[in-house]
Design a protein around this motif. Sequence first.
Motif, PDB file in Angstrom:
ATOM      1  N   PRO A 240       0.756  -1.166  -0.126  1.00  0.00           N
ATOM      2  CA  PRO A 240       0.214   0.140  -0.072  1.00  0.00           C
ATOM      3  C   PRO A 240       0.931   1.148   0.051  1.00  0.00           C
ATOM      4  CG  PRO A 240      -0.941  -1.617   1.639  1.00  0.00           C
ATOM      5  CD  PRO A 240       0.263  -2.161   0.941  1.00  0.00           C
ATOM      6  N   ALA A 241       1.844   1.253   0.887  1.00  0.00           N
ATOM      7  CA  ALA A 241       2.824   2.376   1.024  1.00  0.00           C
ATOM      8  C   ALA A 241       3.212   2.729  -0.526  1.00  0.00           C
ATOM      9  CB  ALA A 241       3.810   2.400   1.931  1.00  0.00           C
ATOM     10  N   ALA A 242       3.708   1.801  -1.243  1.00  0.00           N
ATOM     11  CA  ALA A 242       4.377   1.974  -2.655  1.00  0.00           C
ATOM     12  C   ALA A 242       3.402   2.665  -3.582  1.00  0.00           C
ATOM     13  CB  ALA A 242       4.990   0.667  -2.976  1.00  0.00           C
ATOM     14  N   VAL A 243       2.113   1.961  -3.492  1.00  0.00           N
ATOM     15  CA  VAL A 243       1.022   2.684  -4.269  1.00  0.00           C
ATOM     16  C   VAL A 243       0.717   3.864  -4.121  1.00  0.00           C
ATOM     17  CG1 VAL A 243      -1.344   2.222  -5.045  1.00  0.00           C
ATOM     18  CG2 VAL A 243       0.196   0.323  -4.694  1.00  0.00           C
ATOM     19  N   CYS A 244       0.568   4.143  -2.601  1.00  0.00           N
ATOM     20  CA  CYS A 244       0.521   5.778  -2.395  1.00  0.00           C
ATOM     21  C   CYS A 244       1.359   6.664  -2.772  1.00  0.00           C
ATOM     22  CB  CYS A 244       0.221   5.716  -0.699  1.00  0.00           C
ATOM     23  SG  CYS A 244      -1.285   4.864  -0.328  1.00  0.00           S
ATOM     24  N   ASP A 245       2.643   6.235  -2.745  1.00  0.00           N
ATOM     25  CA  ASP A 245       3.909   7.069  -3.093  1.00  0.00           C
ATOM     26  C   ASP A 245       3.682   7.197  -4.692  1.00  0.00           C
ATOM     27  OD1 ASP A 245       4.962   7.436  -0.772  1.00  0.00           O
ATOM     28  OD2 ASP A 245       6.533   5.899  -1.057  1.00  0.00           O
ATOM     29  N   ALA A 246       3.226   6.383  -5.658  1.00  0.00           N
ATOM     30  CA  ALA A 246       2.783   6.361  -6.704  1.00  0.00           C
ATOM     31  C   ALA A 246       1.938   7.359  -7.179  1.00  0.00           C
ATOM     32  CB  ALA A 246       2.582   4.971  -7.483  1.00  0.00           C
ATOM     33  N   ALA A 247       0.871   7.507  -6.477  1.00  0.00           N
ATOM     34  CA  ALA A 247      -0.235   8.224  -6.540  1.00  0.00           C
ATOM     35  C   ALA A 247       0.262   9.422  -6.160  1.00  0.00           C
ATOM     36  CB  ALA A 247      -1.550   8.008  -5.686  1.00  0.00           C
ATOM     37  N   LEU A 248       1.049   9.749  -5.159  1.00  0.00           N
ATOM     38  CA  LEU A 248       1.380  11.075  -4.872  1.00  0.00           C
ATOM     39  C   LEU A 248       2.460  11.711  -5.731  1.00  0.00           C
ATOM     40  CD1 LEU A 248       2.026  10.907  -0.878  1.00  0.00           C
ATOM     41  CD2 LEU A 248       0.353  12.300  -1.878  1.00  0.00           C
ATOM     42  N   ALA A 249       3.275  10.807  -6.450  1.00  0.00           N
ATOM     43  CA  ALA A 249       4.059  11.246  -7.643  1.00  0.00           C
ATOM     44  C   ALA A 249       3.640  11.674  -8.575  1.00  0.00           C
ATOM     45  CB  ALA A 249       5.186  10.070  -7.835  1.00  0.00           C
ATOM     46  N   ALA A 250       2.406  10.780  -8.921  1.00  0.00           N
ATOM     47  CA  ALA A 250       1.327  11.337  -9.999  1.00  0.00           C
ATOM     48  C   ALA A 250       0.969  12.923  -9.670  1.00  0.00           C
ATOM     49  CB  ALA A 250       0.189  10.281 -10.235  1.00  0.00           C
ATOM     50  N   ALA A 251       0.363  13.258  -8.323  1.00  0.00           N
ATOM     51  CA  ALA A 251      -0.279  14.462  -8.104  1.00  0.00           C
ATOM     52  C   ALA A 251       0.779  15.412  -8.101  1.00  0.00           C
ATOM     53  CB  ALA A 251      -0.720  14.318  -6.647  1.00  0.00           C
ATOM     54  N   ALA A 252       2.065  15.239  -7.846  1.00  0.00           N
ATOM     55  CA  ALA A 252       3.309  16.279  -7.696  1.00  0.00           C
ATOM     56  C   ALA A 252       3.535  16.555  -9.018  1.00  0.00           C
ATOM     57  CB  ALA A 252       4.423  15.621  -6.978  1.00  0.00           C
ATOM     58  N   GLU A 253       3.563  15.626  -9.887  1.00  0.00           N
ATOM     59  CA  GLU A 253       4.025  15.724 -11.357  1.00  0.00           C
ATOM     60  C   GLU A 253       2.796  16.419 -12.114  1.00  0.00           C
ATOM     61  OE1 GLU A 253       5.239  15.881 -15.287  1.00  0.00           O
ATOM     62  OE2 GLU A 253       6.176  15.660 -13.279  1.00  0.00           O
ATOM     63  N   LEU A 254       1.820  16.224 -11.891  1.00  0.00           N
ATOM     64  CA  LEU A 254       0.443  17.080 -12.307  1.00  0.00           C
ATOM     65  C   LEU A 254       0.599  18.584 -11.914  1.00  0.00           C
ATOM     66  CD1 LEU A 254      -2.266  17.520 -13.526  1.00  0.00           C
ATOM     67  CD2 LEU A 254      -3.336  16.564 -11.449  1.00  0.00           C
ATOM     68  N   ARG A 255       0.917  18.883 -10.552  1.00  0.00           N
ATOM     69  CA  ARG A 255       0.999  20.313 -10.170  1.00  0.00           C
ATOM     70  C   ARG A 255       1.990  20.872 -10.885  1.00  0.00           C
ATOM     71  NH1 ARG A 255       1.284  20.540  -3.711  1.00  0.00           N
ATOM     72  NH2 ARG A 255      -1.041  20.944  -3.327  1.00  0.00           N
ATOM     73  N   ALA A 256       3.222  20.253 -11.162  1.00  0.00           N
ATOM     74  CA  ALA A 256       4.363  20.742 -11.940  1.00  0.00           C
ATOM     75  C   ALA A 256       4.043  21.078 -13.366  1.00  0.00           C
ATOM     76  CB  ALA A 256       5.591  19.954 -11.831  1.00  0.00           C
ATOM     77  N   SER A 257       3.455  19.938 -14.142  1.00  0.00           N
ATOM     78  CA  SER A 257       3.082  20.142 -15.617  1.00  0.00           C
ATOM     79  C   SER A 257       2.073  21.069 -15.795  1.00  0.00           C
ATOM     80  CB  SER A 257       3.025  18.779 -16.028  1.00  0.00           C
ATOM     81  OG  SER A 257       1.920  18.017 -15.514  1.00  0.00           O
ATOM     82  N   PHE A 258       1.073  21.102 -14.835  1.00  0.00           N
ATOM     83  CA  PHE A 258      -0.295  21.689 -15.073  1.00  0.00           C
ATOM     84  C   PHE A 258       0.246  23.412 -14.763  1.00  0.00           C
ATOM     85  CE2 PHE A 258      -4.417  23.376 -14.948  1.00  0.00           C
ATOM     86  CZ  PHE A 258      -5.092  22.224 -15.470  1.00  0.00           C
ATOM     87  N   GLY A 259       1.127  23.454 -13.865  1.00  0.00           N
ATOM     88  CA  GLY A 259       1.685  25.164 -13.768  1.00  0.00           C
ATOM     89  C   GLY A 259       2.558  25.343 -15.022  1.00  0.00           C
ATOM     90  N   ALA A 260       3.064  24.726 -15.474  1.00  0.00           N
ATOM     91  CA  ALA A 260       4.317  25.158 -16.540  1.00  0.00           C
ATOM     92  C   ALA A 260       3.343  25.566 -17.793  1.00  0.00           C
ATOM     93  CB  ALA A 260       5.180  23.926 -16.950  1.00  0.00           C
ATOM     94  N   PHE A 261       2.366  24.592 -18.199  1.00  0.00           N
ATOM     95  CA  PHE A 261       1.237  24.696 -18.998  1.00  0.00           C
ATOM     96  C   PHE A 261       0.435  25.923 -18.953  1.00  0.00           C
ATOM     97  CE2 PHE A 261      -2.620  23.672 -21.124  1.00  0.00           C
ATOM     98  CZ  PHE A 261      -2.071  23.820 -22.542  1.00  0.00           C
ATOM     99  N   GLY A 262       0.069  26.196 -17.679  1.00  0.00           N
ATOM    100  CA  GLY A 262      -0.695  27.457 -17.756  1.00  0.00           C
ATOM    101  C   GLY A 262       0.110  28.664 -17.772  1.00  0.00           C
ATOM    102  N   ARG A 263       1.252  28.628 -17.128  1.00  0.00           N
ATOM    103  CA  ARG A 263       2.390  30.118 -17.467  1.00  0.00           C
ATOM    104  C   ARG A 263       2.493  30.188 -18.967  1.00  0.00           C
ATOM    105  NH1 ARG A 263       4.505  27.574 -12.681  1.00  0.00           N
ATOM    106  NH2 ARG A 263       6.006  26.300 -13.850  1.00  0.00           N
ATOM    107  N   THR A 264       2.561  28.998 -19.769  1.00  0.00           N
ATOM    108  CA  THR A 264       3.086  29.232 -21.144  1.00  0.00           C
ATOM    109  C   THR A 264       1.733  29.845 -21.775  1.00  0.00           C
ATOM    110  OG1 THR A 264       4.532  27.307 -21.268  1.00  0.00           O
ATOM    111  CG2 THR A 264       3.314  27.974 -23.359  1.00  0.00           C
ATOM    112  N   ARG A 265       0.587  29.400 -21.357  1.00  0.00           N
ATOM    113  CA  ARG A 265      -0.647  29.897 -21.920  1.00  0.00           C
ATOM    114  C   ARG A 265      -0.835  31.295 -21.491  1.00  0.00           C
ATOM    115  NH1 ARG A 265      -4.379  26.795 -24.286  1.00  0.00           N
ATOM    116  NH2 ARG A 265      -6.048  28.186 -23.726  1.00  0.00           N
ATOM    117  N   ALA A 266      -0.523  31.768 -20.462  1.00  0.00           N
ATOM    118  CA  ALA A 266      -0.670  33.050 -19.704  1.00  0.00           C
ATOM    119  C   ALA A 266       0.171  33.875 -20.633  1.00  0.00           C
ATOM    120  CB  ALA A 266      -0.477  33.202 -18.251  1.00  0.00           C
TER     121      ALA A 266
END
Length: 368
Positions: A240-266
């Motif tokens: 379970p801890a490994a799967v939760c880490d994977a989900a958190l890694a996905a969430a962190a990547e989402l924040r980073a990529s979403f933020g970068a995409f938003g700045r490019t659009r702005a």
Amino acid sequence: MKRVSMGMRTLHPHYGALTYLWRPGMERAEFAPQDRTMLGSDAYKRSPINHMLTSGGDTYRCRLDTGESLPFPILEAISDEGMTDYAACLVRYDPAAQGTSTLEGVFSSCATDEPGGFDAEELQQVYALLPHLAVAIKSRLTYEVAKTVAETYLGKDAGDRVLTGEIERGSARSIDAVIWFCDLRGFTQLSDRLGRNDLVALLNQHLEILARPVQEQGGQILKFMGDGFLATFDLTDKEPAAVCDAALAAAAELRASFGAFGRTRAEAAKPTLGFGLALHVGEVSYGNIGTDDRLDFTVVGHAVNEASRIQDLCRPLKRDLLISRDFQRLVNNSPFRLESIGLYELRGVSSSRELFTLAASGDAPING
């Protein structure tokens, strides 16, 4: 024969056709899926197969050693390999439906470097064999198309389960899973201002960014719901801890990529969107839900409902990511630090729930 090719159109989000190419000395045929854009290219329009499909012919032959100009660029390339003769055959699935089907049939071509080209009698034997081979190829292709369609619309695991017989309404099993509930912020307001094509393009771009980290970290997207989706990370036979880490890694990547995409659009003076994401964990029923003749392979249960209620709080709390206490308890020695943001009432849930977010970057306001 020194070159044999077989190809067929297919139903796939990325590929428009599948091609197999064999030459002497190869242990197995070379598999080359063709991008969908290929079907609109000049090379395809100036090819023997397009000529046969549009002219209605089932066979085509061209000598390559006469020194005369060749009618198709592919024949020039094959001639440069030292081939003397080229022959092609189209075995149509339904001769009565020429030009009306996405999957017209199996296209086969062969070439030889023998002086004088193909022996006419041997070539007729090849043509006679091809319909039998086409039946086997169509059977395999039909399965591949069904598999692709099921995985595209249901997800890989859900699609595999449906194709292997889990298609009865009510057939479901209980699993423990991380539940990922997300949607876009600000999309509804934009939908009133953008034209249809721009709106669909905008939605697809943002959903791609939302979805990519989930898929890269082993999650499965079960259903898209307007401007968001429901996904799971199965805990079956996993740490379970490994799967939760994977989900958190996905969430962190989402924040980073979403933020970068938003700045490019702005920077380009284009409208920007935010997102809201909830991570929860619990037991769910995974299987077929729906009516007698229209089913959805998804997850249901109290944990899914609670994840949805947590995600609903992203907007009023001005958080892009909210994480349940149940999820936080499973995190162990993670590189991601979670911080509590307090106890909150969830609509339809009897008691307050403690919620968390990723430390340091969870308090940014979101659009909408």
